[in-house]
Design a protein around this motif. Structure first.
Motif, short mmCIF file in Angstrom:
data_model
loop_
_atom_site.label_atom_id
_atom_site.label_comp_id
_atom_site.label_asym_id
_atom_site.label_seq_id
_atom_site.Cartn_x
_atom_site.Cartn_y
_atom_site.Cartn_z
N GLY A 1 -2.15 22.05 -48.23
CA GLY A 1 -1.58 23.35 -47.87
C GLY A 1 -0.19 23.57 -48.47
N ASP B 1 3.47 22.71 -46.14
CA ASP B 1 3.65 23.75 -45.13
C ASP B 1 4.45 23.31 -43.90
OD1 ASP B 1 1.54 22.11 -44.50
OD2 ASP B 1 0.05 23.72 -44.30
N HIS C 1 -8.52 19.42 -47.10
CA HIS C 1 -8.51 18.43 -46.02
C HIS C 1 -9.11 18.90 -44.69
CE1 HIS C 1 -4.34 19.29 -43.99
NE2 HIS C 1 -4.87 20.40 -44.46
N ASP D 1 0.43 17.08 -44.65
CA ASP D 1 0.33 18.52 -44.38
C ASP D 1 0.68 18.77 -42.90
OD1 ASP D 1 -1.42 21.09 -45.70
OD2 ASP D 1 -1.32 21.05 -43.50
N VAL D 2 1.25 19.91 -42.59
CA VAL D 2 1.66 20.17 -41.21
C VAL D 2 0.46 20.32 -40.27
CG1 VAL D 2 1.79 22.72 -41.13
CG2 VAL D 2 3.50 21.34 -39.92
N HIS D 3 -0.72 20.54 -40.85
CA HIS D 3 -1.95 20.61 -40.05
C HIS D 3 -2.74 19.30 -40.18
CE1 HIS D 3 -1.00 24.82 -41.34
NE2 HIS D 3 -1.09 24.99 -40.03
N TYR E 1 2.32 27.46 -48.44
CA TYR E 1 2.06 28.89 -48.61
C TYR E 1 3.29 29.58 -49.18
CZ TYR E 1 -1.94 27.17 -46.34
OH TYR E 1 -3.05 26.42 -46.11
ZN LIG Z 1 -1.68 23.02 -43.67
#
Ligand SMILES: [Zn+2]
Length: 244
Positions: free
Chosen positions: A223, A186, A61, A97-99, A225
């Motif tokens: 993401g 994430d 993304h 996603d956190v981003h 991790y």
């Molecule tokens: Zn991310």
């Protein structure tokens, strides 16, 4: 200035947003296989399977049309969305996603056939920094078809779900034929990025909320991790989605 140089090193820089995307033997094969995983999954959704999960690695993304970035080389989610759209489907993408999904946003920013929604940590403090703000709403005929819902860092499930609820309302208003969830894990409180505080039940509720949109759905892994609870976060999300 945007000029494409002839030198290989210059070109490496031109096509990369940052220094996170190393290119080694096998990188292209891996990126291509990841995009094909999303395409195969989308094919199954278009053929009538109600929901398919695509375990794509590397993720996609943050990748733009011609630029790798943030561990992403090809934008798997966008490739799948574009293909479905080219076959006449109205597509909504919700990125949790956190981003911020900056690559996906950039690819569809001037289009209205694909709605892009992203819930993420405030980019003033978090990658990708330069995009993901609430006032980025699309351009030209795409104006109004991009929605960014930034959440303060270290928020818990309540804040994240409130933003997602607003994103789901935008999806309902768009009335798509199918949904693509860009599923980053994430935002977990146990993720090594340590920038959000979602627990297992939060991921379960997130999945349930998206499942309640009752749309044919492709879930693309973004993401997330290594942490002791990464697998549980995924299981909680998928179980929540399936319990709709
Ligand atoms: Zn991310």
């Amino acid at each position: 200035m945007g000029r494409l140089p002839d030198d290989l090193l210059g070109r490496a820089g031109y096509y990369q947003a940052d220094a996170s995307c190393v290119l080694v033997e096998g990188t292209w094969e891996a990126a291509l296989a990841s995009a094909n995983t999303a395409l195969d999954a989308m094919d199954r959704v278009l053929s009538g399977t109600n929901a398919v999960y695509a375990l794509c690695r590397p993720p996609g993304h943050h990748a733009c049309r011609d630029q790798a970035g943030g561990f992403c080389y090809l934008n798997n989610t966008a490739v799948a969305a574009n293909w479905a759209s080219s076959r006449g489907a109205r597509v909504a993408i919700v990125d949790v996603d956190v981003h911020h999904g900056n690559g996906t946003q950039a690819i569809f920013y001037g289009r209205r056939d694909v709605l892009t929604v992203s819930v993420h940590g405030d980019p003033a403090w978090l990658y990708p920094y330069y995009a993901g703000y609430a006032d980025e709403t699309g351009a030209g005929i795409g104006e109004g078809f991009n929605s960014n819902l930034p959440v303060p860092l270290m928020s818990d499930g309540e804040a994240y779900l409130a933003a997602l609820s607003a994103g789901c309302a935008a999806v309902r208003q768009f009335s798509p034929d199918l949904l693509i969830i860009a599923l980053g894990l994430d935002a977990s409180r146990d993720d090594p990025f340590a920038c959000m505080a979602i627990d297992e039940s939060g991921f379960g509720r997130m999945g349930r909320m998206l499942g309640m949109l009752s749309l044919p759905t492709l879930i693309v892994q973004e993401g997330g991790y290594p942490s002791p609870t990464l697998g549980q976060s995924l299981a909680a999300f998928l179980n929540g989605f399936g319990s709709r």
